[in-house]
Motif scaffolding. Structure first.
Motif, PDB file in Angstrom:
ATOM      1  N   HIS A  91      -7.912  20.022   7.793  1.00 22.78           N
ATOM      2  CA  HIS A  91      -6.839  18.841   8.830  1.00 22.78           C
ATOM      3  C   HIS A  91      -6.036  20.820   9.081  1.00 22.78           C
ATOM      4  O   HIS A  91      -5.579  21.367   8.590  1.00 22.78           O
ATOM      5  N   GLY A 118       0.508  -0.830   0.471  1.00 26.77           N
ATOM      6  CA  GLY A 118      -0.061   0.001   0.261  1.00 26.77           C
ATOM      7  C   GLY A 118       0.800   1.193  -0.266  1.00 26.77           C
ATOM      8  O   GLY A 118       1.524   1.105   0.246  1.00 26.77           O
ATOM      9  N   TYR A 119       0.403   2.263  -0.048  1.00 27.67           N
ATOM     10  CA  TYR A 119       1.097   3.392  -0.173  1.00 27.67           C
ATOM     11  C   TYR A 119       0.078   5.008   0.548  1.00 27.67           C
ATOM     12  O   TYR A 119      -0.818   4.996   0.512  1.00 27.67           O
ATOM     13  N   LEU A 120       0.971   5.736   0.795  1.00 30.81           N
ATOM     14  CA  LEU A 120       0.300   6.760   1.780  1.00 30.81           C
ATOM     15  C   LEU A 120      -0.191   8.369   1.115  1.00 30.81           C
ATOM     16  O   LEU A 120       0.416   8.197   0.158  1.00 30.81           O
ATOM     17  N   HIS A 121      -1.464   7.903   1.425  1.00 28.68           N
ATOM     18  CA  HIS A 121      -2.038   9.400   1.073  1.00 28.68           C
ATOM     19  C   HIS A 121      -1.473  10.452   1.167  1.00 28.68           C
ATOM     20  O   HIS A 121      -0.640  10.671   1.952  1.00 28.68           O
ATOM     21  N   PRO A 122      -1.586  11.649   0.143  1.00 28.04           N
ATOM     22  CA  PRO A 122      -0.345  12.602  -0.160  1.00 28.04           C
ATOM     23  C   PRO A 122      -0.199  13.804   1.302  1.00 28.04           C
ATOM     24  O   PRO A 122       0.500  13.659   2.223  1.00 28.04           O
ATOM     25  N   LEU A 123      -1.509  13.308   2.009  1.00 26.69           N
ATOM     26  CA  LEU A 123      -2.146  14.273   2.813  1.00 26.69           C
ATOM     27  C   LEU A 123      -0.901  13.568   4.261  1.00 26.69           C
ATOM     28  O   LEU A 123      -1.450  14.092   5.747  1.00 26.69           O
ATOM     29  N   LEU A 124      -1.508  12.217   4.392  1.00 20.38           N
ATOM     30  CA  LEU A 124      -0.742  11.491   5.783  1.00 20.38           C
ATOM     31  C   LEU A 124       1.118  11.686   4.903  1.00 20.38           C
ATOM     32  O   LEU A 124       1.330  11.619   6.741  1.00 20.38           O
ATOM     33  N   LYS A 125       1.697  12.020   3.563  1.00 21.86           N
ATOM     34  CA  LYS A 125       2.856  12.051   3.577  1.00 21.86           C
ATOM     35  C   LYS A 125       3.444  13.100   4.239  1.00 21.86           C
ATOM     36  O   LYS A 125       3.780  13.877   5.361  1.00 21.86           O
ATOM     37  N   ARG A 164       1.522  14.619   6.457  1.00 22.22           N
ATOM     38  CA  ARG A 164       1.064  15.145   8.026  1.00 22.22           C
ATOM     39  C   ARG A 164       1.971  14.959   8.609  1.00 22.22           C
ATOM     40  O   ARG A 164       3.224  14.111   9.880  1.00 22.22           O
TER      41      ARG A 164
END
Length: 448
Positions: free
Chosen positions: A378, A228-235, A237
């Motif tokens: 956020h 899986g890959y991180l969502h851009p927002l999670l990156k 964050r």
């Protein structure tokens, strides 16, 4: 087995030394697609039925303009013919274009003058033929290329002639790749499909004894497992969290989205009559509509501060209603958590100790959604609690954080917040948009 594969194996069946010298010529002789032949050859090579040796051939291909020259003659010869037909009177440019064609005149006129087949009359300015006829070398060169065997015309002319034709974009050099095909170590006139696995059916029937199996490569690596890959927002964050922790901040527990109006507004000295507390700006809960848990000692102190004031303030001089303070809502800012952390810091065993806290989490506003506004977003928040803090400490902390995320041009503008004084809006310069953009809000908590 496909027809193409069968043709290849059949061509190699004449004897141990049988071969296919050129896959392209082989495909043409049997009216097969060369790409299909190459694909089958590589598939047979993988099972060691054939061996391949790459071949490369360069040859020239005639363009559409070259085909026109072969049919009608070169532009310069056609211009010369028009000038000869006009006689000593010659032709002006418009007349030449009408006689030979605009495109032919454009190219042929210059080449005629260059070859000294024509000259310009100084009196009339018209072009006049200087020779009665000329050899059409360009047409002859193109004819020689066409007459050469296919794929072998790269040596039909000298280098100077090729250079002239390429400069005029009449021909283009093409590289064609093909393969020489010979028998492989496991050659057979017909391909037998090898089994990849030993199955239960093979064991029961005994067919495994005569079956051919694919060889195993025990050293090969398996396919990489996708996790899986991180969502851009999670990156973003994760990057912000790392930076704030490097600056000595500790993350606040912000996993509770529902807060009471007491912590979201009242504890932050925001008046109960403030417009932000209206239903058109805040999402209030229907069930449960009110909280049943408030710290009574602190509630009384907050109530007195609103009604009577303290610490140099006269308060709001309005009636503080418990019903309003108890209303549950979706938090409008993570400062609702900051207010609780300040309360815990002041009432922890051993008394107050300096601390730095941050949060990155969702907040909710009852706003009209458009290209730049959502009802959920956020918020990144930082809180520093210590002795003898000044506005300079606030400015330094903000500048350090934004510099670490790549924003080094900042401006601060005085602003109003109900619970901070002084308060500042933070603006950063956007190098692509070429303008200052608001990127944050800040302030020193009021004594109230």
């Amino acid at each position: 087995m496909s027809d193409v594969e069968s043709s290849i194996l059949s061509a190699l069946s004449a004897g141990p030394s049988a071969s296919i010298p050129d896959s392209h010529a082989f495909a043409a002789s049997r009216d097969l697609d060369h790409n299909a032949v190459v694909g089958s050859c590589k598939s047979l090579q993988a099972d060691a039925y054939v061996a391949l040796a790459e071949r490369s051939a360069q040859f020239y291909v005639l363009g559409a303009e070259a085909e026109g020259i072969l049919e009608h003659g070169s532009q310069e010869v056609r211009v010369l013919s028009a000038l000869v037909a006009a006689g000593e009177a010659g032709l002006g440019v418009p007349e030449l274009q009408a006689a030979a064609g605009k495109d032919v005149a454009k190219i042929g006129m210059g080449n005629c003058l260059k070859n000294k087949w024509a000259k310009k009359d100084k009196g009339t300015g018209k072009l006049v033929a200087a020779v009665a006829e000329a050899k059409d070398e360009v047409r002859e060169q193109l004819a020689a290329l066409r007459a050469a065997p296919e794929g072998e015309n790269a040596t039909a002319l000298d280098a100077k002639a090729y250079a002239a034709l390429k400069r005029r974009k009449l021909v283009s050099l093409v590289t064609r790749k093909s393969y020489a095909v010979t028998r492989g170590p496991d050659y057979a006139p017909a391909r037998v499909k090898k089994s990849a696995d030993l199955t239960r059916e093979m064991l029961e029937s005994g067919s495994w004894k005569s079956a051919q199996f694919k060889s195993y490569n025990f050293r090969t690596l398996g396919e990489p497992v996708g996790g899986g890959y991180l969502h851009p927002l999670l990156k973003v964050r994760a990057e912000f969290r790392k930076i704030l922790m490097e600056m000595g901040f500790e993350e606040m527990p912000t996993n509770k989205w529902v807060e009471s109006s007491f912590w979201n507004f009242d504890a932050l000295f925001q008046p109960q009559s403030h417009p932000a507390r209206d239903a058109h700006d805040t999402f209030f809960l229907k069930d449960p509509a009110a909280t049943s848990k408030l710290p009574e000692d602190y509630y009384e102190r907050v109530k007195d501060m609103h009604e009577k004031g303290g610490s140099g303030s006269i308060g709001y001089r309005t009636v503080f209603e418990r019903e309003e303070a108890a209303k549950n809502l979706l938090r409008t800012h993570t400062t609702a958590i900051s207010s609780q952390m300040l309360y815990k810091l002041a009432n922890q065993p051993g008394g107050f100790k300096p601390a730095r806290y941050f949060s990155i989490d969702r907040v909710f506003r009852n706003e009209t959604m458009d290209a730049t506004h959502l009802c959920e977003f956020h918020q990144v928040e930082g809180l520093v609690a210590d002795y003898d803090l000044s506005l300079g400490d606030l400015l330094g902390t903000i500048e350090t954080f934004f510099r670490k995320i790549g924003i080094d041009r900042l401006r601060f503008k005085p602003a109003f917040n109900p619970y901070t004084e002084p308060s500042m809006e933070v603006f950063g310069y956007h190098p692509d948009l070429k303008k200052w953009t608001e990127i944050g809000n800040s302030g020193m908590f009021r004594p109230e």
